[in-house]
Scaffold this motif. Structure first.
Motif, mmCIF file in Angstrom:
data_model
loop_
_atom_site.group_PDB
_atom_site.id
_atom_site.type_symbol
_atom_site.label_atom_id
_atom_site.label_comp_id
_atom_site.label_asym_id
_atom_site.label_seq_id
_atom_site.Cartn_x
_atom_site.Cartn_y
_atom_site.Cartn_z
ATOM 1 N N VAL A 1 59.474 3.227 7.426
ATOM 2 C CA VAL A 1 60.902 2.956 6.577
ATOM 3 C C VAL A 1 61.028 1.595 6.471
ATOM 4 O O VAL A 1 60.671 0.505 7.313
ATOM 5 N N PRO A 2 61.467 1.096 5.217
ATOM 6 C CA PRO A 2 61.706 -0.104 4.860
ATOM 7 C C PRO A 2 62.900 -0.852 6.170
ATOM 8 O O PRO A 2 63.699 0.367 6.344
ATOM 9 N N SER A 3 62.720 -1.918 6.308
ATOM 10 C CA SER A 3 63.850 -2.549 7.362
ATOM 11 C C SER A 3 64.659 -3.592 6.530
ATOM 12 O O SER A 3 64.180 -4.069 5.673
ATOM 13 N N PHE A 4 65.694 -4.099 7.311
ATOM 14 C CA PHE A 4 66.280 -5.363 6.762
ATOM 15 C C PHE A 4 65.894 -6.631 7.390
ATOM 16 O O PHE A 4 66.477 -7.599 7.389
ATOM 17 N N ASN A 5 64.880 -6.469 8.206
ATOM 18 C CA ASN A 5 64.401 -7.551 8.942
ATOM 19 C C ASN A 5 63.639 -8.384 7.985
ATOM 20 O O ASN A 5 62.918 -7.885 7.127
ATOM 21 N N PHE A 6 63.418 -9.754 8.212
ATOM 22 C CA PHE A 6 62.406 -10.360 7.514
ATOM 23 C C PHE A 6 62.131 -11.749 8.179
ATOM 24 O O PHE A 6 62.767 -12.248 8.914
ATOM 25 N N GLY B 1 50.065 -4.215 3.757
ATOM 26 C CA GLY B 1 50.963 -3.953 2.612
ATOM 27 C C GLY B 1 52.254 -3.126 3.136
ATOM 28 O O GLY B 1 52.731 -2.669 2.155
ATOM 29 N N ASN B 2 52.214 -3.165 4.143
ATOM 30 C CA ASN B 2 53.419 -2.257 4.922
ATOM 31 C C ASN B 2 54.688 -2.978 4.881
ATOM 32 O O ASN B 2 55.262 -3.502 5.924
ATOM 33 N N GLY B 3 55.417 -3.439 3.892
ATOM 34 C CA GLY B 3 56.668 -4.255 3.732
ATOM 35 C C GLY B 3 56.698 -4.475 2.343
ATOM 36 O O GLY B 3 56.342 -4.054 1.405
ATOM 37 N N PHE B 4 57.685 -5.467 2.110
ATOM 38 C CA PHE B 4 58.171 -5.956 0.733
ATOM 39 C C PHE B 4 58.281 -7.431 0.830
ATOM 40 O O PHE B 4 58.755 -7.985 1.580
ATOM 41 N N GLY C 1 56.153 -6.954 13.994
ATOM 42 C CA GLY C 1 54.912 -6.519 13.551
ATOM 43 C C GLY C 1 54.029 -7.570 12.736
ATOM 44 O O GLY C 1 52.942 -7.445 12.450
ATOM 45 N N VAL C 2 54.941 -8.640 12.555
ATOM 46 C CA VAL C 2 54.162 -9.803 11.898
ATOM 47 C C VAL C 2 53.656 -11.105 12.810
ATOM 48 O O VAL C 2 54.516 -11.378 13.672
ATOM 49 N N ASP C 3 52.562 -11.164 12.940
ATOM 50 C CA ASP C 3 51.861 -12.273 13.841
ATOM 51 C C ASP C 3 52.032 -13.682 13.121
ATOM 52 O O ASP C 3 51.481 -13.801 11.931
ATOM 53 N N LEU C 4 52.910 -14.290 13.773
ATOM 54 C CA LEU C 4 53.075 -15.555 12.995
ATOM 55 C C LEU C 4 52.046 -16.360 12.827
ATOM 56 O O LEU C 4 52.005 -17.176 11.806
ATOM 57 N N ASN C 5 51.152 -16.483 13.794
ATOM 58 C CA ASN C 5 49.842 -17.009 13.616
ATOM 59 C C ASN C 5 49.265 -16.940 12.366
ATOM 60 O O ASN C 5 48.748 -17.628 11.486
ATOM 61 N N LEU C 6 48.831 -15.441 12.282
ATOM 62 C CA LEU C 6 48.166 -15.108 11.113
ATOM 63 C C LEU C 6 48.911 -15.566 9.678
ATOM 64 O O LEU C 6 48.360 -15.886 8.814
ATOM 65 N N MET C 7 50.151 -15.332 9.785
ATOM 66 C CA MET C 7 50.962 -15.619 8.603
ATOM 67 C C MET C 7 50.918 -16.925 8.416
ATOM 68 O O MET C 7 50.733 -17.525 7.061
ATOM 69 N N PRO D 1 58.900 -6.884 6.783
ATOM 70 C CA PRO D 1 58.231 -5.671 7.227
ATOM 71 C C PRO D 1 58.669 -4.536 7.318
ATOM 72 O O PRO D 1 59.925 -4.350 7.702
ATOM 73 N N ASN D 2 57.864 -3.379 7.169
ATOM 74 C CA ASN D 2 58.566 -2.306 7.298
ATOM 75 C C ASN D 2 58.554 -1.952 8.784
ATOM 76 O O ASN D 2 57.925 -2.405 9.416
ATOM 77 N N LEU D 3 59.334 -0.894 9.052
ATOM 78 C CA LEU D 3 59.690 -0.437 10.659
ATOM 79 C C LEU D 3 59.112 0.964 10.734
ATOM 80 O O LEU D 3 59.090 1.532 9.851
#
Lengths: 338, 533
Positions: free
Chosen positions: B280-285, B325-328, B380-386, B504-506
């Motif tokens: 599901v979409p989250s409001f986190n970013f 791709g699981n996010g916006f 779910g986002v690895d800041l290193n990869l980002m 990121p989606n949750l």
């Protein structure tokens, strides 16, 4: 003996104060925001919140002031309050130490019995396939990092095969046994709750194996070399001449002497396991001193860091002392003179 | 005689062995349907509503306490909770709340106006992390035992949204005062109740605190005196499980019912029919932030350069690279779906224009900057990869960034010290409302990010339009307010200080025998809505 013990007991507090001072000072010069555990990132720019927290935790004082205040409390047995848990460090440690000791004792039992057993096999069947296999198994245990072997074994035996329980000391659904010793296996037996004992044991087996396996190698190699050395001594030749079977010679005569140098290692092994439980506890979500140390270090929680370091130091000092005492009993020629 | 003794001994041995084997047989695994188990990595900093500030705290507080109003399942509408209704004056400066007559605390005593007054005063005066929710409150008074009036200094159309945050929980004042809690001006120094709150709750919610062991477990017991619909679970346990893979394993094995921090990749590997996963979409970013005022930026991050760097980023590639791709994508530092975000222009990549802007700004051959960020995995986002992806994208336009992942405390030290030219951070909402983002991200004098981005010269990054628009938005309501937040969004996009990269989606991952598991913008996971089928 008594004089020796007294000197060691007197020296211990001084050593601990020295260790506490060094760790305290090191934690102060370490780079990083000491408010990390106290204020979330979004609030770190709020001057009012920052000033309030600094005042509450004494972080607005100078380093010498903080040092003197901290040491003053430490001498009275007060380890301070953890930044991370907001509870007295002594409470946190008292709650977590039994978990670590339970794990370490179980690991010691496995590590030492398997180490001694493999050492015996390796010595008895020197230069055969059995010798190589025993040593390879032991070497793998001490070479492979616990976090890797822990994850692999957890996946295989707990997730895939379902033979042992998953992370934690008990299933999350289970209420812990009434707290007497803090060791769930012991407390559940004291409560007469056998199913709970089996559940606690099921959770303990895998982390204890992983942690114990890390010391199997050194014990195996030490026992093997000590036994081989002992087997060349005159009294062994005498025992053989009397017609004693080889296994009796090995176990009854040689092993006792071979254990003497092993005692020194075993003592340090216990202390090593206390501090080496850090990674194992993290992998298995084991709520002991090790995982507490990881969290404390990560968030620059220096009261907790000093507290854990002192526990580790006490473990080393006591292990060393007990080893010396055991050494004296095992080998009558050694006297601990006052 | 001998024969008898021998048989006796053998018989005894057989019986003993049988008993031993029987006791060793593991008890059949039976799921206790009255206990709900949740696996998550806990980040608890306090269990006192006025000091707490964490994701797990939101779950805990919304289960054990209640706020005057709360968010409906649509994650937008406000619905009554302890307040049956409320009135707002035409100037949006006075808010009057009418408490439900039937509301009681867990100890059976009624929820009264004095408890609201006390709780709000304490939230303000304790100066804990969530105290900002009460900024601007000038008075809170008891009109009668079931009516409270709050007055704020300036119009605040978002005030009711703010108090839907779980930190604005209503505390049983009699019980808390007995435990050493203080609400008046001396609270910041004199309140000694934090330890008590780690062992007790003093709310009116459907659960009470049964026990908390740091980084091990948080236990809730059902509040059997609850005046609303009671939970079917006698007990709820949040158990500490550090990483996504371990959580997924615990879920598949049946050791837990809900796993809260599983990323989409891990969710895709779950094959058990006993587990349901919803994305599901989250409001986190997660966002990248530029700080022109950072010492090592050396004046390079001018508005034109910042625009060039923002154009250099491959936003679609970023989504694929970080969350598969699981996010916006997100236009401005106000999450998609929050007031005023409809119709904002989507971020897009334009390498040629970026290069042109850099050349025009005096950097035809590019330059080098430091990028310091926490070595972390968030939502779910690895800041290193980002950041590696950001590094690649910037390299395409000639800008080199030196990646320096740091432990969290070291990163923070630098952020508030010399500043960091390029960094990565994340944000999760406390309530549904756009004002919290403006108050944090806008280039308005004294906001956190204006201070960080500007360094020693915050006036260099301040955008005067944003302060005016914000005040107007707080004074307006409904669509008028939305339109103003839309304009603020456009201005914040223009600032190019905060560049959202991924929302990121949750993943909701839970046993298939559960119903009512959902994500809430204010409360994370509303426990009282969960039932077993």
């Amino acid at each position: 003996m008594l004089g020796y013990l007294l000197r060691r007991m007197v020296a211990m507090p001084l050593l601990l104060l020295g260790i506490a001072s060094v760790v305290f000072l090191l934690s102060q010069i370490t780079k990083g925001d000491p408010l990390s555990a106290l204020i979330p990132e979004r609030m770190m720019s709020n001057a009012e919140v920052v000033a309030t927290v600094k005042a509450q935790w004494g972080l607005d004082r100078s380093l010498p002031e903080r040092y003197l205040i901290y040491m003053g409390h430490l001498i009275q047995g007060d380890l301070g309050t953890s930044f991370g848990t907001r509870r007295p460090v002594s409470t946190d440690i008292a709650e977590r130490l039994p978990a670590t000791i339970e794990l370490v004792v179980a690991a010691m039992i496995f590590g030492c019995t398997s180490g001694i057993g493999l050492g015996l096999l390796a010595a008895r069947f020197k230069n055969t396939v059995t010798d190589s296999a025993a040593r390879i198994f032991a070497l793998i245990g001490s070479s492979v990092p616990v976090f890797w072997s822990g994850l692999i074994l957890l996946f295989i035996f707990s997730v895939k095969l379902g033979w042992v329980s998953g992370p934690g000391r008990l299933d999350a659904r289970t209420d812990p046994p009434p707290g007497i010793t803090g060791f769930f296996t012991v407390d559940s037996l004291l409560a007469g709750n056998v199913p709970l004992f089996l559940e606690a044991l099921g959770h303990l087996i895998l982390p204890a194996f992983v942690l114990g396996w890390s010391v199997t190698g050194i014990v195996t190699r030490l026992i093997r070399s000590s036994l081989l050395e002992a087997m060349n001594m005159d009294y062994i030749r005498t025992a053989r001449a009397k017609g004693a079977p080889e296994n009796v010679v090995l176990i009854h005569h040689a092993l006792r002497n071979a254990l003497i140098p092993a005692l020194t290692i075993l003592g340090f092994t216990f202390a090593y396991l206390i501090t080496g439980a850090v990674l194992t506890e993290t992998i298995f979500s084991w709520p002991g001193i090790g995982s507490y140390a990881v969290s404390a270090a990560r968030s620059l929680d220096y009261p907790a860091i000093v507290g854990v370091t002192l526990v580790g130091a006490v473990a080393f000092l006591l292990a060393n002392l007990l080893t010396d005492i055991a050494y004296a009993f095992a080998n009558p020629r050694v006297k601990l003179e006052g | 005689m001998r024969l008898t003794a021998r048989m006796s001994r053998r018989h005894l041995l057989v019986v003993t062995s049988a008993l031993a084997l029987a006791s060793l047989a593991p008890a059949a695994f039976a799921q206790d349907s009255e206990t709900l188990v949740i696996a998550r990595s806990m980040d608890v900093n306090s269990l006192d509503p006025a000091r707490a500030f964490c994701d797990t705290c939101q779950i805990y507080l919304s289960a054990t306490y209640e706020t005057l109003v709360t968010l409906a399942p649509d994650n937008q509408s406000l619905v009554p909770s302890l307040a049956a209704s409320w009135d707002i004056n035409s100037e949006t400066t006075e808010f009057t709340f009418h408490l439900k007559p039937e509301a009681v605390f867990a100890d059976g005593s009624p929820v009264e106006a004095k408890d609201v007054v006390w709780s709000f005063q304490r939230l303000l005066n304790l100066k804990g992390s969530p105290s900002f929710l009460m900024d601007g409150m000038t008075a809170v008074e008891e009109v009668d035992p079931k009516t409270v009036k709050v007055t704020v200094a300036a119009p605040d159309s978002e005030f009711v949204n703010k108090i839907s945050a779980t930190y604005a929980a209503i505390i049983n004042s009699d019980v808390a005062i007995e435990a050493g809690a203080i609400a008046d001006e001396t609270a910041a120094t004199a309140d000694t109740s934090e330890t008590w709150f780690f062992e007790n709750s003093a709310g009116s919610g459907p659960f009470t605190l049964a026990g908390y062991t740091p980084e091990t477990e948080l236990r809730f017991a059902r509040n059997d005196a609850y005046y609303g619909t009671k939970s079917p679970f006698a007990e709820v346990v949040i158990t500490q499980v550090q990483d996504a893979v371990s959580q997924a394993q615990a879920l598949e094995s049946g050791a837990v019912d809900i796993a809260m921090q599983i990323d989409p990749d891990t969710a895709a590997s779950i094959s058990s029919p006993d587990v349901t996963t919803e994305v599901v979409p989250s409001f986190n970013f997660v966002y990248v932030a530029f700080s022109p005022g950072a010492a090592s930026a050396e004046g390079k991050l001018t508005p034109a350069v910042r625009e060039a760097l923002a154009l250099a980023i491959d936003y679609d590639g970023m989504l694929e690279f970080t969350v598969g791709g699981n996010g916006f994508k997100q236009s401005s530092p106000i999450p998609n779906g929050f007031p005023g975000t409809a119709g904002l222009p989507e971020p897009s990549q334009d390498v040629e224009k970026a290069k042109a802007l850099l050349a025009e700004a005096g950097f035809p051959d590019g330059f080098t900057l430091d990028a310091v960020y926490p070595n972390d995995n968030v939502y779910g986002v690895d800041l290193n990869l980002m950041m590696q992806k950001v590094q690649q994208d910037f390299a395409a336009v000639g800008v080199t960034i030196n990646l320096q992942p740091q432990t969290y405390p070291v990163w923070r030290d630098q952020l508030t010290g010399d500043g960091i030219p390029v960094t990565a951070v994340y944000y999760a909402p406390d309530y549904y409302g756009s004002g919290q983002y403006v108050a944090y991200f806008a280039m308005i004098e004294s906001t956190p990010w204006a201070a960080r981005a500007g360094g020693a010269a915050p006036e260099a990054v301040v955008n005067p339009a944003e302060a005016d628009l914000y005040a107007q938005a707080l004074a307006a309501t409904g669509e008028a307010s939305d339109a103003l937040y839309n304009q603020i969004g456009l201005e914040m996009i223009k600032d190019k200080i905060i560049i959202p990269l991924v929302s990121p989606n949750l993943v909701l991952a839970y046993g298939s025998d559960l119903a009512g598991v959902r994500y809430s913008a204010c409360c994370n996971l509303p426990l009282n809505e969960i039932t077993r089928k």
